[in-house]
Design an enzyme around this catalytic site. Structure first.
Site, PDB file in Angstrom:
ATOM      1  N   TYR A 324       0.855  -1.201   0.000  1.00  0.00           N
ATOM      2  CA  TYR A 324       0.000   0.000   0.000  1.00  0.00           C
ATOM      3  C   TYR A 324       0.884   1.242   0.000  1.00  0.00           C
ATOM      4  CZ  TYR A 324      -4.081   2.860   1.386  1.00  0.00           C
ATOM      5  OH  TYR A 324      -5.097   3.778   1.434  1.00  0.00           O
ATOM      6  N   CYS A 325       0.673   2.134  -0.983  1.00  0.00           N
ATOM      7  CA  CYS A 325       1.382   3.403  -1.049  1.00  0.00           C
ATOM      8  C   CYS A 325       2.895   3.161  -1.055  1.00  0.00           C
ATOM      9  CB  CYS A 325       0.936   4.293   0.120  1.00  0.00           C
ATOM     10  SG  CYS A 325       1.562   5.976   0.072  1.00  0.00           S
ATOM     11  N   LEU A 326       3.634   3.777  -0.137  1.00  0.00           N
ATOM     12  CA  LEU A 326       5.089   3.575  -0.103  1.00  0.00           C
ATOM     13  C   LEU A 326       5.450   2.134   0.219  1.00  0.00           C
ATOM     14  CD1 LEU A 326       6.303   6.794   1.745  1.00  0.00           C
ATOM     15  CD2 LEU A 326       6.160   6.346  -0.693  1.00  0.00           C
ATOM     16  N   GLY A 328       4.051  -0.336  -1.162  1.00  0.00           N
ATOM     17  CA  GLY A 328       4.122  -0.956  -2.473  1.00  0.00           C
ATOM     18  C   GLY A 328       5.410  -0.624  -3.190  1.00  0.00           C
ATOM     19  N   PHE A 352      -1.491  -0.987  -4.145  1.00  0.00           N
ATOM     20  CA  PHE A 352      -2.594  -0.078  -3.822  1.00  0.00           C
ATOM     21  C   PHE A 352      -2.042   1.344  -3.802  1.00  0.00           C
ATOM     22  CE2 PHE A 352      -4.136  -3.763  -0.970  1.00  0.00           C
ATOM     23  CZ  PHE A 352      -4.758  -4.378  -2.043  1.00  0.00           C
TER      24      PHE A 352
END
Length: 588
Positions: A324-326, A328, A352
Site C-alpha cells: 500500500y502506497c510507499l 508498495g 494499492f
C-alpha cells in the site's frame, strides 16, 4: 554534534585546509540554525519560496505579451462582472462563473442571494485571473509553474469569502437564528481543540476508535518480531484455504490498520472470510534513537524478514505480496532485488495507490526540490525523525479547502460538533519516520527518480522494475493527490510482467482503497494488459474502459483465486508472541 555523512556529502573533495579552517563547525552552525527555523516554518524553506517568487516575477517581467494578455483578461472579467451585477439582484439569476465541480464552498442556496452572489463570483473571477497569471509563462518550467500556481491558490483560499464571518451568509443567518450561540459553541470547540493539541491528545471522538477494541479487531497472532516490525498472522475462519498466503506491506508513514478497520470495512476480514491466509507487517513507530535506520533497513529487516518468516511457516508455498502506497514501492524494490538474485518466492504482486515512477508524483512534488529537501533534512537531523504532525501538515495543505478551511467554518463559525469515523480516527493516529530513511526516500525516489531510471542501488548494484515477471494487480484512485492515478499507471511502462491488471476506482488515496462491497456511490474501471499488447496512454485507457458500479474488492478476490492453487485444509497458527494487533501499533 554534527552528522558527518550529512556534512561531507556536499563536499566530496573535502581538503585538509577545509577541516583546519573549521568547516565542520560552520556546517554545524548552519544545520542548527536551519533546523530551528524549519520548526517555525513547518519545514517549508523561505529561500525556496523567495527563489520561486523571483523566478516567476522575472519571467513575467520579460513577457510583455503575457502582461498585455493579463491586463486584457482583467478588464474583460471586470466588465463581465459589472454587466452581470444588475441581474444578480434578481431571484434565480444565473451566475457569470461557476465554481469547479469539487469546490463546495458556495453550494448553499444562500450564496445565490444579493450581495453574496456578487462577492463569491468576484472571488472566483479573481482566482481564475491569478491562475492565468501563474501559468503559461514563457521560460517558466512546468515544475515551477505548478508550484507558484499552487502557492497563489493557497493564499487566495485563505481569504475566501466563505472563511470570513461577515461575508458568509450561512454564518450570518445561523448567528441571527441562534442569537450568536453558534459562535459561543465554536469558541468552545476552538478552546477544546487547543487544549487537546497542547496536551498531545487525539481530536474529539478519535479515542472511541482504539486498535484492538473497535478497530483492528480481526483475530490473529503476532508470530514474529524484530526491532522494526511485528508480523501478524490472522486466524483462519474457513475449513479450507488457498495454499498461497497473502503478505501485506503497508506504508511506514501510517498505521497498518487502515487495512483492518471496523468489521464492515476490513480488507483483512474480507480476505480471511474468503479462504485466504493473511499476514500483515506492523511497523515500529521510530524515535530519535532510530535515526540511522535507512531504506535498506526497511527492505531487509522489514519486507525480507517478513517474507522469510512466511516462507518458514509455509515452506512449500509461494506468496501473494500486496503493498500500500510507499509500502508498495518498497515491496517493488524488494521484489526487483529478489528477481535479480533468482529468488522466486513471490507468486504475484499487488499495488494499492503505489508509484514506482515519481516523475509526475502530483502536488507533493511542490515540497520536493533541492531547497526543500535540504531544509527538511536539517530539521530531521536535529530531531532524529520527521514527526507525524509535520507530515500531516503537508497533506492538509494539499487538501486545505476540505481539511482546514471547511473544518474551520463548520467547527468554529457554525459551531457544529466535529464528526468522526473510523477512517478519520485512523488518520489522526500519526507515525514518525527516521531521519536517514526519509532523507534517502526523498532524494532517491522523489528528487532523483532513481527507481524508474535504473539507478537505484541495492547492495551496490542497480535494480529495475522490469525484472519482476510475476502477475501484477495495480489499483489507482481517481481523486488521489498523494499518488495520482496517472503516475500509478506508469507501472505499465516500467513493468515486464506477463500481465498487469489495472483498476481505477472512485475516491481518494485512502477512501478509494477502503471501498468494501456495499459501500454506496462507488465505481471502478478495470482491464488487463498482457506483455504482447501495445501500450495505451492513461487518458485513452480511461475512455476505452467503461465504469462499473460497486466495489473493486470482488475483482481482486477473483484475480487472487485465478492465481492460486486448489483449496487445502487449514493449517492452524503455531507459535505466537502475543495476540493481534500486537504492541507496535500502540506506540505513540
Amino acid at each position: 554534534m554534527t552528522d558527518k555523512k550529512l556534512t561531507t556529502n556536499r563536499v566530496p573533495n573535502l581538503s585538509k585546509q577545509d577541516v583546519e579552517t573549521g568547516y565542520f563547525s560552520v556546517t554545524a552552525l548552519d544545520n542548527v540554525f536551519k533546523a530551528n527555523m524549519a520548526k517555525l516554518t513547518g519545514g517549508i524553506s523561505p529561500a525556496g519560496l523567495l527563489s520561486l517568487y523571483f523566478t516567476w516575477v522575472s519571467h513575467l517581467a520579460l513577457s510583455p505579451g503575457k502582461q498585455a494578455s493579463l491586463a486584457e483578461k482583467m478588464c474583460r472579467k471586470a466588465f463581465r462582472l459589472s454587466k452581470s451585477s444588475p441581474s444578480m439582484m434578481q431571484k434565480d439569476s444565473l451566475p457569470c462563473i461557476d465554481p469547479l465541480p469539487q469546490d463546495k464552498r458556495f453550494s448553499d442556496p444562500s450564496w445565490q442571494q444579493w450581495p453574496y452572489n456578487y462577492i463569491y463570483q468576484n472571488f472566483l473571477l479573481t482566482q481564475q485571473w491569478w491562475h492565468n497569471a501563474t501559468t503559461d509563462i514563457d521560460g517558466l518550467s512546468k515544475a515551477d509553474e505548478r508550484s507558484i500556481s499552487f502557492i497563489a491558490r493557497q493564499m487566495l483560499d485563505r481569504y475566501s469569502p466563505s472563511n470570513i464571518p461577515l461575508l458568509n451568509p450561512e454564518v450570518i443567518q445561523k448567528t441571527k437564528n441562534e442569537g450568536g450561540a453558534n459562535l459561543i459553541s465554536g469558541f468552545k470547540n476552538y478552546l477544546e481543540d487547543m487544549d487537546r493539541h497542547l496536551a498531545g491528545e487525539l481530536p474529539a471522538g478519535a479515542s472511541h476508535y482504539v486498535p484492538g477494541e473497535s478497530v483492528a479487531i480481526t483475530e490473529g497472532k503476532v508470530v514474529f518480531r524484530n526491532h522494526l516490525i511485528e508480523l501478524i498472522q490472522y486466524t483462519p475462519v474457513t475449513d479450507k484455504v488457498y495454499p498461497e498466503p497473502i503478505l501485506f506491506v503497508p506504508a511506514w508513514i501510517m498505521k497498518y490498520y487502515i487495512l483492518d478497520l471496523s468489521a464492515h470495512n476490513s480488507m483483512v476480514k474480507y480476505l480471511v472470510e474468503n479462504g485466504h491466509t493473511v499476514f500483515m507487517i506492523s511497523w515500529l513507530n521510530p524515535t530519535t534513537q532510530d535515526r540511522d535506520l535507512d531504506m535498506e533497513s526497511y527492505r531487509e529487516e522489514g519486507v525480507m524478514a517478513a517474507i522469510d518468516e512466511v516462507s518458514t511457516i509455509f515452506p512449500q508455498q509461494k506468496i501473494h505480496a500486496a503493498g500500500y502506497c510507499l509500502g508498495g514501492t518498497l515491496l517493488s524494490i524488494a521484489a526487483a532485488t529478489m528477481a535479480r538474485e533468482g529468488d522466486n518466492r513471490l507468486k504475484s504482486m499487488t499495488h494499492f495507490a503505489t508509484q514506482v515512477d515519481f516523475s509526475e508524483a502530483g502536488e507533493l512534488m511542490i515540497f520536493t526540490n533541492e531547497s526543500e529537501v535540504s531544509y527538511l533534512e536539517k530539521m530531521m537531523w536535529d530531531q532524529g525523525v520527521l514527526d507525524g504532525s509535520q507530515m500531516a501538515g503537508a497533506f492538509q495543505i494539499l487538501h486545505s479547502n476540505d481539511l482546514i478551511w471547511s473544518r474551520m467554518v463548520h467547527h468554529y463559525l457554525l459551531g457544529e460538533p466535529e464528526s468522526m469515523n473510523d477512517l478519520m480516527a485512523w488518520n489522526t493516529d500519526l507515525t514518525r519516520m527516521p531521519y536517514k530513511m526519509h532523507s534517502q526516500y526523498l532524494r532517491k525516489l522523489f528528487l532523483n527518480n532513481e527507481l524508474a531510471s535504473g539507478q537505484y542501488l541495492v547492495k551496490n548494484k542497480p535494480i529495475a522494475i522490469r525484472d519482476i515477471h510475476v502477475p501484477i494487480f495495480s489499483v489507482g484512485t481517481e481523486k488521489d493527490h498523494v499518488a495520482p492515478w496517472r503516475s500509478v499507471y506508469k507501472l505499465h511502462l516500467q513493468s515486464d510482467s506477463e500481465a498487469v491488471t489495472f483498476v481505477l476506482t472512485s475516491g481518494g488515496h485512502n477512501a478509494g482503497i477502503v471501498s468494501e462491497p456495499g459501500h454506496k456511490h462507488r465505481h471502478y474501471r478495470i482491464s488487463t494488459e498482457y506483455d504482447s499488447d501495445c501500450y495505451t496512454d492513461p487518458d485513452s485507457w480511461m475512455v476505452e474502459n467503461e465504469i462499473r458500479e460497486g466495489s473493486w474488492w470482488p475483482q481482486w478476490k477473483e484475480w487472487l483465486k485465478e492465481h492460486s492453487g486448489e483449496l487445502v485444509k487449514v493449517q492452524p497458527i503455531g507459535k505466537s508472541i502475543c495476540d493481534a494487533p500486537g504492541v507496535y501499533i500502540h506506540q505513540k
